[in-house]
Scaffold this motif. Structure first.
Motif, short mmCIF file in Angstrom:
data_model
loop_
_atom_site.label_atom_id
_atom_site.label_comp_id
_atom_site.label_asym_id
_atom_site.label_seq_id
_atom_site.Cartn_x
_atom_site.Cartn_y
_atom_site.Cartn_z
N CYS A 150 0.83 -1.21 0.00
CA CYS A 150 0.00 0.00 0.00
C CYS A 150 0.86 1.26 0.00
O CYS A 150 0.49 2.28 -0.60
CB CYS A 150 -0.93 0.00 1.20
N LEU A 151 2.01 1.20 0.66
CA LEU A 151 2.91 2.35 0.66
C LEU A 151 3.47 2.60 -0.74
O LEU A 151 3.67 3.76 -1.13
CB LEU A 151 4.04 2.13 1.66
N ALA A 152 3.70 1.54 -1.50
CA ALA A 152 4.15 1.71 -2.89
C ALA A 152 3.06 2.39 -3.71
O ALA A 152 3.34 3.25 -4.57
CB ALA A 152 4.51 0.36 -3.49
N VAL A 153 1.80 2.03 -3.46
CA VAL A 153 0.68 2.68 -4.15
C VAL A 153 0.66 4.17 -3.83
O VAL A 153 0.53 5.02 -4.73
CB VAL A 153 -0.66 2.04 -3.73
N GLN A 154 0.82 4.50 -2.56
CA GLN A 154 0.79 5.92 -2.17
C GLN A 154 1.96 6.69 -2.77
O GLN A 154 1.78 7.83 -3.24
CB GLN A 154 0.81 6.03 -0.64
N ASN A 155 3.15 6.10 -2.77
CA ASN A 155 4.29 6.76 -3.40
C ASN A 155 3.99 7.09 -4.86
O ASN A 155 4.23 8.20 -5.34
CB ASN A 155 5.52 5.86 -3.33
N LEU A 156 3.46 6.10 -5.58
CA LEU A 156 3.16 6.31 -7.00
C LEU A 156 2.09 7.39 -7.16
O LEU A 156 2.19 8.24 -8.05
CB LEU A 156 2.70 4.99 -7.62
N TRP A 157 1.09 7.39 -6.29
CA TRP A 157 -0.02 8.32 -6.41
C TRP A 157 0.45 9.76 -6.22
O TRP A 157 0.07 10.67 -6.96
CB TRP A 157 -1.07 7.98 -5.36
N LEU A 158 1.31 9.98 -5.22
CA LEU A 158 1.81 11.34 -4.97
C LEU A 158 2.75 11.79 -6.08
O LEU A 158 2.70 12.95 -6.52
CB LEU A 158 2.50 11.40 -3.62
N ALA A 159 3.59 10.88 -6.55
CA ALA A 159 4.48 11.23 -7.66
C ALA A 159 3.67 11.55 -8.91
O ALA A 159 4.00 12.49 -9.66
CB ALA A 159 5.45 10.08 -7.93
N ALA A 160 2.60 10.80 -9.14
CA ALA A 160 1.76 11.05 -10.30
C ALA A 160 1.13 12.44 -10.22
O ALA A 160 1.09 13.17 -11.22
CB ALA A 160 0.67 9.98 -10.40
N ARG A 161 0.66 12.81 -9.03
CA ARG A 161 0.07 14.15 -8.89
C ARG A 161 1.09 15.23 -9.20
O ARG A 161 0.78 16.24 -9.85
CB ARG A 161 -0.50 14.34 -7.47
N ALA A 162 2.33 15.04 -8.74
CA ALA A 162 3.38 16.01 -9.02
C ALA A 162 3.68 16.09 -10.52
O ALA A 162 4.10 17.15 -11.01
CB ALA A 162 4.65 15.65 -8.25
N GLU A 163 3.43 15.00 -11.24
CA GLU A 163 3.66 14.97 -12.70
C GLU A 163 2.43 15.43 -13.48
O GLU A 163 2.46 15.45 -14.71
CB GLU A 163 4.03 13.55 -13.14
N GLY A 164 1.35 15.78 -12.77
CA GLY A 164 0.13 16.18 -13.45
C GLY A 164 -0.67 15.02 -13.99
O GLY A 164 -1.48 15.18 -14.91
N ILE A 165 -0.48 13.84 -13.41
CA ILE A 165 -1.15 12.63 -13.87
C ILE A 165 -2.16 12.18 -12.82
O ILE A 165 -1.85 12.13 -11.63
CB ILE A 165 -0.12 11.51 -14.15
N GLY A 166 -3.36 11.87 -13.27
CA GLY A 166 -4.39 11.39 -12.37
C GLY A 166 -4.31 9.89 -12.18
O GLY A 166 -3.87 9.15 -13.07
N VAL A 167 -4.75 9.44 -11.01
CA VAL A 167 -4.78 8.02 -10.68
C VAL A 167 -6.15 7.70 -10.10
O VAL A 167 -6.67 8.44 -9.27
CB VAL A 167 -3.68 7.65 -9.65
N GLY A 168 -6.73 6.59 -10.55
CA GLY A 168 -7.98 6.12 -9.99
C GLY A 168 -7.86 4.67 -9.57
O GLY A 168 -7.40 3.83 -10.35
N TRP A 169 -8.22 4.37 -8.32
CA TRP A 169 -8.12 3.01 -7.78
C TRP A 169 -9.47 2.33 -7.99
O TRP A 169 -10.50 2.77 -7.45
CB TRP A 169 -7.77 3.06 -6.29
N VAL A 170 -9.49 1.26 -8.77
CA VAL A 170 -10.71 0.50 -9.02
C VAL A 170 -10.76 -0.64 -8.00
O VAL A 170 -10.04 -1.63 -8.12
CB VAL A 170 -10.75 -0.07 -10.45
N SER A 171 -11.61 -0.49 -7.00
CA SER A 171 -11.66 -1.47 -5.92
C SER A 171 -12.87 -2.40 -6.04
O SER A 171 -12.99 -3.36 -5.26
CB SER A 171 -11.69 -0.76 -4.56
N ILE A 172 -13.77 -2.13 -6.97
CA ILE A 172 -14.98 -2.95 -7.11
C ILE A 172 -14.68 -4.06 -8.11
O ILE A 172 -15.15 -4.06 -9.26
CB ILE A 172 -16.18 -2.09 -7.52
#
Length: 234
Positions: free
Chosen positions: A139-161
């Motif tokens: 989960c920490l790897a997911v968060q790292n990627l998510w924050l880095a993506a925001r800094a790059e102007g890239i959106g992330v959506g987690w599909v949990s269903i």
């Protein structure tokens, strides 16, 4: 002083906090523009530099650009989403069905971050008492990627269903590998001012002052300076 020991500048600190506060779970704003390979490589590198218990690094990254694979995942989502809608009735059911909860085909790249539950062997340092630390670490790897993506102007959506067993079968995962996070990645038309579920009236952010306890559960904070900083009334 080495670069790793250099204090963060005020701009660097503010950039980090901005990424944290402006990160969004994106479903509806994806653009078709491809993510350049060097940018995607930076995001994966950021994820790979997450902390992990016992330095086990249990994650793997499946980069999915195949329309066929993504359509199969979308089929799993749609089946599970119909089941999820049955949890609600009346207006809540109507509102649930109106929510956009995935961008599987709209985003240019999907990414599944998995957790190899055998990584590091049967005795991983620090995992003796809490075996789920491999999942927590991923989960920490997911968060790292998510924050880095925001800094790059890239959106992330987690599909949990998603049915995880069907997803694992679709992605041909080994038995010991768990599909922890299925993510949609892409540039977006905008980052919303607030989380989409909050903007659409599904839930609101809980007040932080109601969630901070002192020493034991439900006990008031004794640190007066922290109480003041959190604006907790006397």
């Amino acid at each position: 002083m080495t670069d790793h020991n250099r204090p963060f500048s005020e701009d660097e600190r503010q950039g980090l906090y901005r990424a944290i506060h402006e990160r969004r779970d994106v479903r509806s704003q994806f653009l078709p523009d491809p993510i350049p390979a060097d940018v995607l490589a930076r995001l994966l590198t950021a994820a790979h530099h997450a902390p992990s218990v016992g330095f086990m690094q249990p994650w793997d990254f499946i980069v999915i650009d195949s329309i066929e694979v993504r359509q199969s995942v979308l089929d799993i989502f749609e089946e599970e989403n119909r089941k999820a809608a049955d949890n609600y009735s009346g207006e809540r059911n109507t509102r649930y069905k109106s929510l956009k909860l995935q961008g599987i085909l709209e985003s240019p790249i999907n990414l599944c971050i998995t957790c190899d539950r055998s990584r590091g062997g049967s005795h991983v340092l620090g995992r003796n008492s809490i075996v789920e630390t491999d999942l927590f670490s991923t989960c920490l790897a997911v968060q790292n990627l998510w924050l880095a993506a925001r800094a790059e102007g890239i959106g992330v959506g987690w599909v949990s269903i998603l049915d995880q067993q069907k997803l694992a079968c679709t992605l041909q995962l080994p038995e010991q590998v768990y599909p922890l996070a299925y993510l949609c990645l892409g540039y977006v038309s905008e980052f919303l001012d607030q989380p989409e579920l909050q903007a659409k009236g599904w839930r609101s952010r809980l007040p932080l002052e109601d969630l901070v306890h002192g020493n034991r559960w439900a006990q008031p904070l004794e640190n007066m300076q922290l109480k003041t900083a959190l604006k907790i009334p006397e």
